[in-house]
Design a protein around this motif. Structure first.
Motif, mmCIF file in Angstrom:
data_model
loop_
_atom_site.group_PDB
_atom_site.id
_atom_site.type_symbol
_atom_site.label_atom_id
_atom_site.label_comp_id
_atom_site.label_asym_id
_atom_site.label_seq_id
_atom_site.Cartn_x
_atom_site.Cartn_y
_atom_site.Cartn_z
ATOM 1 N N GLY A 447 33.011 36.831 83.946
ATOM 2 C CA GLY A 447 33.729 36.821 85.214
ATOM 3 C C GLY A 447 33.873 38.202 85.812
ATOM 4 N N ALA A 448 34.202 39.177 84.977
ATOM 5 C CA ALA A 448 34.357 40.551 85.465
ATOM 6 C C ALA A 448 33.025 41.102 85.956
ATOM 7 C CB ALA A 448 34.920 41.433 84.352
ATOM 8 N N MET A 449 31.939 40.737 85.286
ATOM 9 C CA MET A 449 30.623 41.193 85.737
ATOM 10 C C MET A 449 30.258 40.573 87.082
ATOM 11 S SD MET A 449 28.460 41.108 82.182
ATOM 12 C CE MET A 449 26.975 41.702 82.931
ATOM 13 N N ASP A 450 30.604 39.293 87.272
ATOM 14 C CA ASP A 450 30.288 38.636 88.536
ATOM 15 C C ASP A 450 31.071 39.217 89.704
ATOM 16 O OD1 ASP A 450 28.275 36.965 87.848
ATOM 17 O OD2 ASP A 450 29.405 35.104 87.956
ATOM 18 N N ALA A 451 32.126 39.971 89.412
ATOM 19 C CA ALA A 451 32.930 40.587 90.470
ATOM 20 C C ALA A 451 32.401 41.964 90.847
ATOM 21 C CB ALA A 451 34.382 40.687 90.026
ATOM 22 N N THR A 452 31.175 42.276 90.422
ATOM 23 C CA THR A 452 30.553 43.566 90.753
ATOM 24 C C THR A 452 29.123 43.314 91.228
ATOM 25 O OG1 THR A 452 29.816 43.864 88.461
ATOM 26 C CG2 THR A 452 31.923 44.839 89.080
ATOM 27 N N PRO A 453 28.571 44.247 91.992
ATOM 28 C CA PRO A 453 27.192 44.067 92.464
ATOM 29 C C PRO A 453 26.199 44.244 91.339
ATOM 30 C CG PRO A 453 28.003 46.232 93.077
ATOM 31 C CD PRO A 453 29.170 45.495 92.497
ATOM 32 N N ALA A 454 24.968 43.828 91.592
ATOM 33 C CA ALA A 454 23.904 43.991 90.610
ATOM 34 C C ALA A 454 23.728 45.470 90.288
ATOM 35 C CB ALA A 454 22.600 43.403 91.141
ATOM 36 N N ASN A 458 24.463 44.780 84.522
ATOM 37 C CA ASN A 458 24.502 43.316 84.486
ATOM 38 C C ASN A 458 23.209 42.607 84.893
ATOM 39 O OD1 ASN A 458 24.588 43.676 87.303
ATOM 40 N ND2 ASN A 458 26.829 43.555 87.343
ATOM 41 N N THR A 459 22.230 43.297 85.421
ATOM 42 C CA THR A 459 21.052 42.592 85.909
ATOM 43 C C THR A 459 20.241 41.950 84.788
ATOM 44 O OG1 THR A 459 19.918 44.735 85.923
ATOM 45 C CG2 THR A 459 20.775 43.932 88.012
ATOM 46 N N ALA A 460 20.397 42.409 83.561
ATOM 47 C CA ALA A 460 19.670 41.809 82.441
ATOM 48 C C ALA A 460 20.464 40.694 81.773
ATOM 49 C CB ALA A 460 19.323 42.886 81.408
ATOM 50 N N VAL A 461 21.585 40.286 82.379
ATOM 51 C CA VAL A 461 22.396 39.194 81.836
ATOM 52 C C VAL A 461 22.011 37.920 82.580
ATOM 53 C CG1 VAL A 461 24.728 38.317 81.488
ATOM 54 C CG2 VAL A 461 24.258 40.760 81.261
ATOM 55 N N ASP A 462 21.491 36.930 81.847
ATOM 56 C CA ASP A 462 20.922 35.747 82.488
ATOM 57 C C ASP A 462 21.930 34.965 83.317
ATOM 58 O OD1 ASP A 462 18.416 36.219 81.363
ATOM 59 O OD2 ASP A 462 18.990 35.264 79.485
ATOM 60 N N TRP A 463 23.203 34.947 82.938
ATOM 61 C CA TRP A 463 24.202 34.173 83.666
ATOM 62 C C TRP A 463 24.782 34.924 84.857
ATOM 63 C CZ3 TRP A 463 27.942 31.101 79.952
ATOM 64 C CH2 TRP A 463 27.223 30.057 79.379
ATOM 65 N N TYR A 464 24.436 36.206 85.001
ATOM 66 C CA TYR A 464 25.023 36.973 86.093
ATOM 67 C C TYR A 464 24.588 36.399 87.439
ATOM 68 C CZ TYR A 464 25.678 40.622 89.552
ATOM 69 O OH TYR A 464 26.023 41.294 90.694
ATOM 70 N N LYS A 465 25.540 36.252 88.335
ATOM 71 C CA LYS A 465 25.251 35.742 89.673
ATOM 72 C C LYS A 465 25.632 36.743 90.750
ATOM 73 C CE LYS A 465 25.913 31.694 92.635
ATOM 74 N NZ LYS A 465 26.553 30.369 92.764
ATOM 75 N N GLY A 466 26.733 37.452 90.570
ATOM 76 C CA GLY A 466 27.183 38.378 91.594
ATOM 77 C C GLY A 466 27.820 37.624 92.737
ATOM 78 N N ARG A 467 29.119 37.423 92.652
ATOM 79 C CA ARG A 467 29.822 36.570 93.618
ATOM 80 C C ARG A 467 30.651 37.435 94.566
ATOM 81 N NH1 ARG A 467 30.445 31.205 91.349
ATOM 82 N NH2 ARG A 467 29.518 31.099 89.284
ATOM 83 N N GLY A 468 30.081 37.796 95.700
ATOM 84 C CA GLY A 468 30.896 38.550 96.633
ATOM 85 C C GLY A 468 30.122 39.493 97.516
ATOM 86 N N HIS A 469 30.865 40.373 98.138
ATOM 87 C CA HIS A 469 30.290 41.430 98.967
ATOM 88 C C HIS A 469 30.954 42.745 98.587
ATOM 89 C CE1 HIS A 469 28.593 43.587 102.376
ATOM 90 N NE2 HIS A 469 29.789 44.109 102.550
#
Length: 816
Positions: A447-454, A458-469
């Motif tokens: 969750g904390a990773m998804d709250a940050t840009p690529a 985190n780009t090598a984490v398969d579940w990372y989506k990046g939710r936000g601006h």
């Protein structure tokens, strides 16, 4: 100031009390060690501080009774005072005699003596303390155990054979243990009546500590010469005699000390290979870090320093274990912990007050479950946080394990509150995002990773989506002595009047750093209007594209792991203001007039009620005086709705996180249904040991503030934003060749080196740190970790001024 010579065992002799035979048995150990010497080598005895007539001193006693070995025994006392009383009092009564200005100076004298002894080749060094383990040091309130702790010499404890001696011996042992000493052996004079050895022997041997019960010396009688002759016969018998159940000698003890020393050396030298074979490090490419000489073995840590070993190949030639002339070098060296052990350290390693707080809570509680319960450390810490960093806005404190999980909690709080207000409550698989800053970093849980840009993280984490601006924040930097604020890509920035165009946007100069952080003046400036327009127009575009947001997450003041980027505080303040005034956008009903009215009314807002979307301050790295302030609210001029603290919260001793929330956030979870609760928790939630340590850490900060401990650096900067690093030094660094710019605030120094590959993949900062580490700086080396092309070094809140000045000089030498 660690010391570990391969062929020179060094031991510090402590007594469980006075009059336990400490000097008597130390002399026996010296004679036994001397009798075992073959070929070259010497035995050294040092008494750091002694009181009473010099003719009756411990050093004189040792010298007299080691006369058969006088050709290889060297004795010395550093400070001798005439009155037979506690050292700190005896020194006051002898103003004509030398007196070290601090306990650290005394420790340095001990270190210098041992280093000199190492030049003589193999042998032994025995350092005998004065009185008991907690007899006063020369400078109260420190005691014998704490004043020489920086050396962390393996200890020999002389037990008390008297009535009550079992208690004083065990108390002394536990005191040494709590302060990080290794107790190598325990010796006790035999007493046939009290037989303390019957209890002490199994107590220590069960703990793997050698115990020797030594025959008592003959009673004094007859002439001085007759008494000396009998004592000489006794020494001759005990120095070689093996230990016996009814009182024997010390020969076995000396052999044990030598074997323990050899095992310690072998263990430390073998740890790099064992580590490479078994450990998976964080943030480390094992394809690049795979040699033994790349592994730093931390044997212990104290104050601002590691006591560490590097295999020889990685260091400068002067650090090898043995020189061509056969002189020994210590395997261990002190390294300044410039990374503050990954941003956690603030009170110094092995801080005695924090250690004792942890021990007391461990002894009282261990760990206990927390839901629907309470205990004093957790309750008092929550109250303390509400009244300090949460003053005026925070209503509740939620505990978790570390910064990343604390952010997870904050996100759940904020998104649930927004969902209930804007109508997506309970939507599984929803696509709600957060607002934040490019370069931000909030931890490595999903969750904390998804709250940050690529990013590299985190780009090598398969579940990372990046939710936000994520907005590209204008950054503060001192360049060639000038305080500047500049924008970076990829945001599209309209030209700012009076600014200098750059390839990524613009750059604006200020008369001083103080002017950059004077938000009282800057909030009324055209730049504030410019920032607000940029932020609002960006949000309008995002919402029109169908994006939905539930929180604003900020690292106030500085983006730590993202490159130690100091963000323009005005931009962050404007971002908070615009988000809070933009409820029309988040509700899906854009209304420019409603926004203008809300923006104008922010000065009258209820700090307990969130507006727009909840604002989260991630102060895991920056809060609690890391940057010279308690909370970023004092910098940005506005409080959050949720804030997260960790790392420095416990002074760096234990993992603990606290997420603070306003009343309106807490109310979003209130209902009659269990499913509406904040269903988040950790087995170690509100761990009593961590909470007790945090309370003590906060108390130490408050005490330092009350005592005006940081008056000198504050005076140097003469502004509300100050640093332990000198203002003139920052100016010099910013002008150095190869430096794009530099910043300093509170404990943190950041230097951005010029590099075409200016991101986390850059290697220039690592190369600089490698060269810096090769220098010896006032007896220590500097260790830190790079952030791409950024070099950063942090002090603690209690780093001595002389240490900072020495590092400044070393950094400037390397830059030039």
């Amino acid at each position: 100031m660690p010391l570990l010579f391969p062929k020179l065992p060094v031991h510090q002799v402590f007594g469980a009390n006075t009059d336990v035979g400490k000097t008597l048995l130390t002399t026996a150990l010296i004679r036994s060690a001397a009798s075992r010497m073959q070929g070259d080598g010497k035995i050294f005895y040092l008494k750091p501080v002694s009181t009473g007539p010099e003719s009756d001193s411990d050093e004189a006693f040792v010298r007299r009774h080691t006369s058969p070995y006088s050709h290889i025994v060297n004795t010395r006392c550093l400070y001798q005072y005439r009155e037979p009383m506690s050292p700190h009092l005896a020194a006051q009564l002898a103003p004509d005699l030398p007196f070290p200005k601090s306990n650290d100076v005394l420790a340095r004298g001990v270190q210098d003596y041992i280093r000199a002894a190492s030049l003589s080749g193999p042998g032994h060094v025995f350092v005998e303390t004065a009185g008991g383990v907690h007899s006063p040091a020369l400078h109260p309130p420190h005691t014998q155990a704490s004043s020489l702790r920086a050396l962390r010499l393996p200890a020999i404890l002389i037990a008390s054979p008297h009535l009550g001696g079992i208690s004083t011996t065990l108390s002394s042992y536990e005191s040494l243990l709590l302060r990080g000493y290794d107790v190598a052996a325990v010796l006790c004079l035999h007493d046939a009546y009290y037989r303390n050895d019957d209890f002490l022997r199994p107590y220590f041997t069960e703990r793997g500590i050698g115990f020797w019960d030594v025959a008592r010396p003959p009673e004094k009688r007859g002439t001085v010469d007759e008494d000396a002759a009998r004592l000489g016969e006794w020494y001759a018998s005990v120095e070689a005699e093996v230990d016996g159940e009814e009182g024997g000698g010390v020969g076995g003890a000396v052999k044990h000390l030598e074997e323990s020393h050899d095992a310690r050396v072998k263990r430390i030298e073998g740890m790099p290979r064992r580590t490479l074979d078994t450990v998976w490090w964080p943030f480390t490419q094992h394809g690049l870090v795979n040699r033994e000489d790349q592994v730093m073995v931390i044997d212990s840590a104290h104050g601002d320093h590691f006591d560490a070993y590097y295999a020889q190949a990685s260091m400068a030639p002067d650090s090898s274990a043995e020189t061509e002339g056969g002189e020994q070098e210590s395997l261990l060296e002190p390294y300044f912990d410039g990374a503050a052990s990954w941003f956690t350290q603030s009170h110094g390693h092995a801080s005695e007050p924090l250690t004792l707080a942890a021990a007391a809570a461990a002894g009282r509680y261990g760990h206990v479950l927390f839901p629907s319960g309470t205990h004093a450390p957790a309750l008092e810490l929550a109250e303390k946080l509400r009244s300090t960093v949460g003053k005026g806005w925070a209503d509740r404190v939620f505990y978790s394990d570390n910064g990343s999980t604390g952010i997870e909690v904050a996100l759940k709080m904020a998104l649930r509150a927004s969902g209930r207000r804007y109508g997506w409550e309970g939507e599984i698989g929803g696509d709600v995002g957060v607002l934040g800053l490019r370069g931000g970093y909030h931890g490595d849980t999903i969750g904390a990773m998804d709250a940050t840009p690529a990013s590299t993280f985190n780009t090598a984490v398969d579940w990372y989506k990046g939710r936000g601006h994520w907005f590209s924040p204008p950054a503060v930097l001192v360049q060639n002595g000038v305080a500047t604020v500049s924008t970076t890509a990829p945001d599209s920035w309209a030209p700012l009047p009076s600014s200098t165009p750059t390839k990524d946007g613009w750059e604006f100069s200020f008369g001083s750093l103080g002017a950059v952080y004077d938000l009282t003046a800057r909030r009324a400036s055209p730049m504030a209007t410019y920032y607000c327009q940029h932020i609002r127009s960006t949000l309008e575009r995002l919402v029109s594209e169908g994006h939905q947001f539930g929180a604003l997450v900020l690292e106030p003041t500085c983006l730590g792991a993202g490159g130690m980027v100091f963000v323009d505080p005005l931009f962050q303040a404007c971002l908070v203001d615009v988000v809070r005034a933009s409820a029309d956008l988040f509700s899906g009903e854009p209304d420019g007039k409603a926004y203008d009215a809300a923006l104008a009314d922010l000065g009258e807002r209820d700090s307990a009620a969130w507006q727009g979307v909840p604002v989260i301050y991630d102060e895991v790295f920056s809060g609690l005086h890391r940057f010279g302030y308690h909370s970023a609210a004092s910098v940005l001029g506005t409080t959050p709705d949720i804030s997260v603290y960790a790392k420095i919260l416990t002074g760096g001793l234990l993992p603990l996180s606290a997420t603070l929330a306003s009343r309106s956030i807490f109310d979003a979870f209130l209902s009659e249904r269990k499913v509406d609760a904040l269903l988040h928790g950790h087995s170690y939630t509100a761990n009593p040991i961590g909470c007790a340590v945090a309370l003590k850490a906060l108390e130490m900060i408050a005490d330092a503030e009350d005592a005006n401990t940081w008056a000198a650096p504050k005076a140097d900067w003469a502004t509300e934003r100050w640093s332990f690093w000198r203002k003139a030094f920052l100016d010099d660094v910013s002008r150095a060749n190869g430096v794009r710019g530099a910043m300093a605030m509170g404990t943190v120094l950041a230097i951005e080196l010029q590099d075409a590959e200016a991101d986390y993949a850059s290697h220039v900062a690592q190369a600089f740190l490698d060269r810096l580490r090769a220098q010896r700086v006032d007896g220590f080396r500097i260790h830190s970790r790079p952030l791409g092309n950024v070099v950063y070094i942090m002090t603690s809140l209690f780093t001595p001024e002389g240490t900072v000045r020495a590092m400044e000089a070393a950094i400037l030498r390397e830059l030039k």
